[in-house]
Design a protein around this motif. Sequence first.
Motif, PDB file in Angstrom:
ATOM      1  N   ALA A  25       7.883  23.281 -23.322  1.00 45.13           N
ATOM      2  CA  ALA A  25       7.283  22.918 -22.039  1.00 45.13           C
ATOM      3  C   ALA A  25       6.647  24.154 -21.407  1.00 45.13           C
ATOM      4  O   ALA A  25       7.317  25.176 -21.244  1.00 45.13           O
ATOM      5  N   PRO A  26       5.365  24.080 -21.060  1.00 50.02           N
ATOM      6  CA  PRO A  26       4.728  25.202 -20.365  1.00 50.02           C
ATOM      7  C   PRO A  26       5.438  25.482 -19.040  1.00 50.02           C
ATOM      8  O   PRO A  26       5.995  24.586 -18.414  1.00 50.02           O
ATOM      9  N   THR A  27       5.381  26.746 -18.612  1.00 45.77           N
ATOM     10  CA  THR A  27       6.063  27.154 -17.388  1.00 45.77           C
ATOM     11  C   THR A  27       5.107  27.507 -16.253  1.00 45.77           C
ATOM     12  O   THR A  27       5.539  28.037 -15.226  1.00 45.77           O
ATOM     13  N   GLY A  28       3.822  27.237 -16.434  1.00 44.14           N
ATOM     14  CA  GLY A  28       2.852  27.583 -15.402  1.00 44.14           C
ATOM     15  C   GLY A  28       1.503  26.977 -15.693  1.00 44.14           C
ATOM     16  O   GLY A  28       1.351  26.177 -16.622  1.00 44.14           O
ATOM     17  N   PRO A  29       0.504  27.371 -14.901  1.00 51.16           N
ATOM     18  CA  PRO A  29      -0.822  26.758 -14.995  1.00 51.16           C
ATOM     19  C   PRO A  29      -1.639  27.228 -16.199  1.00 51.16           C
ATOM     20  O   PRO A  29      -1.391  28.287 -16.770  1.00 51.16           O
ATOM     21  N   ARG A  30      -2.623  26.402 -16.503  1.00 57.75           N
ATOM     22  CA  ARG A  30      -3.581  26.738 -17.567  1.00 57.75           C
ATOM     23  C   ARG A  30      -4.292  28.033 -17.213  1.00 57.75           C
ATOM     24  O   ARG A  30      -4.683  28.248 -16.074  1.00 57.75           O
ATOM     25  N   THR A  31      -4.449  28.900 -18.224  1.00 63.65           N
ATOM     26  CA  THR A  31      -5.151  30.163 -18.040  1.00 63.65           C
ATOM     27  C   THR A  31      -6.129  30.340 -19.193  1.00 63.65           C
ATOM     28  O   THR A  31      -5.756  30.208 -20.356  1.00 63.65           O
ATOM     29  N   ALA A  32      -7.375  30.595 -18.845  1.00 71.21           N
ATOM     30  CA  ALA A  32      -8.386  30.909 -19.858  1.00 71.21           C
ATOM     31  C   ALA A  32      -8.839  32.345 -19.607  1.00 71.21           C
ATOM     32  O   ALA A  32      -8.947  32.782 -18.467  1.00 71.21           O
ATOM     33  N   TYR A  33      -9.049  33.068 -20.692  1.00 73.68           N
ATOM     34  CA  TYR A  33      -9.616  34.412 -20.546  1.00 73.68           C
ATOM     35  C   TYR A  33     -10.587  34.627 -21.687  1.00 73.68           C
ATOM     36  O   TYR A  33     -10.616  33.879 -22.654  1.00 73.68           O
ATOM     37  N   PHE A  34     -11.394  35.632 -21.543  1.00 69.51           N
ATOM     38  CA  PHE A  34     -12.542  35.814 -22.422  1.00 69.51           C
ATOM     39  C   PHE A  34     -12.611  37.249 -22.917  1.00 69.51           C
ATOM     40  O   PHE A  34     -12.158  38.165 -22.242  1.00 69.51           O
ATOM     41  N   GLU A  35     -13.215  37.430 -24.085  1.00 62.42           N
ATOM     42  CA  GLU A  35     -13.464  38.773 -24.588  1.00 62.42           C
ATOM     43  C   GLU A  35     -14.721  38.764 -25.448  1.00 62.42           C
ATOM     44  O   GLU A  35     -15.137  37.728 -25.951  1.00 62.42           O
ATOM     45  N   THR A  36     -15.293  39.931 -25.566  1.00 65.04           N
ATOM     46  CA  THR A  36     -16.480  40.097 -26.380  1.00 65.04           C
ATOM     47  C   THR A  36     -16.061  40.110 -27.847  1.00 65.04           C
ATOM     48  O   THR A  36     -15.072  40.756 -28.189  1.00 65.04           O
ATOM     49  N   PRO A  37     -16.784  39.395 -28.713  1.00 66.60           N
ATOM     50  CA  PRO A  37     -16.419  39.406 -30.133  1.00 66.60           C
ATOM     51  C   PRO A  37     -16.672  40.767 -30.760  1.00 66.60           C
ATOM     52  O   PRO A  37     -17.261  41.653 -30.134  1.00 66.60           O
ATOM     53  N   GLY A  38     -16.227  40.912 -31.984  1.00 65.19           N
ATOM     54  CA  GLY A  38     -16.394  42.165 -32.707  1.00 65.19           C
ATOM     55  C   GLY A  38     -17.855  42.514 -32.934  1.00 65.19           C
ATOM     56  O   GLY A  38     -18.761  41.694 -32.772  1.00 65.19           O
TER      57      GLY A  38
END
Length: 171
Positions: free
Chosen positions: A52-65
């Motif tokens: 069971a998740p314990t918090g809200p949805r989080t999306a994060y981003f990064e630059t590819p290689g």
Amino acid sequence: MPQEDVVIRQLPAIRLAELSGTAASFSPDDTGPLIGGLFDELCRRLDSAGIAPTGPRTAYFETPGEGDYGIVVHAGLPVPPGVTGGPDFQVVSLPPVERAATIVHRGMIHGFLSTSQQLVRWIDAHGYRFDGHAREVTLNSSKNPDEWVAELQAPVVCQDSTLRRCSDLHR
């Protein structure tokens, strides 16, 4: 449209079960469907594992290689400390962020781009620069898109030429 001011604050460390994919660009037309699909699949996999998740949805981003194009999208859900990963998802720890510029977006996701642009303009106007890619945290999701609430969190540092200005604004 944004209905909140930009706030500078610290972000705590967070442990996430996550899935990742690559979008063609930062455009919501490219990231939105990918993020939705990743979260749907992550929820299915966590349910299958009895987690069971314990918090809200989080999306994060990064630059590819180097030599790769697009933007890497990570869709994650906070999980309890005992969860270390699974065969079909990763568990990662995002470090705390000393200083983040944050803004709340309310309503349809299609307006999220204008909220992001407002945050970028604020950061530039107040003597900051980005210090990594932003996180999006879903504070409220609903079947009614007008009730959606998300916070955009952008790690920032003061630009060298405006250190006094940044510290004067946010002591």
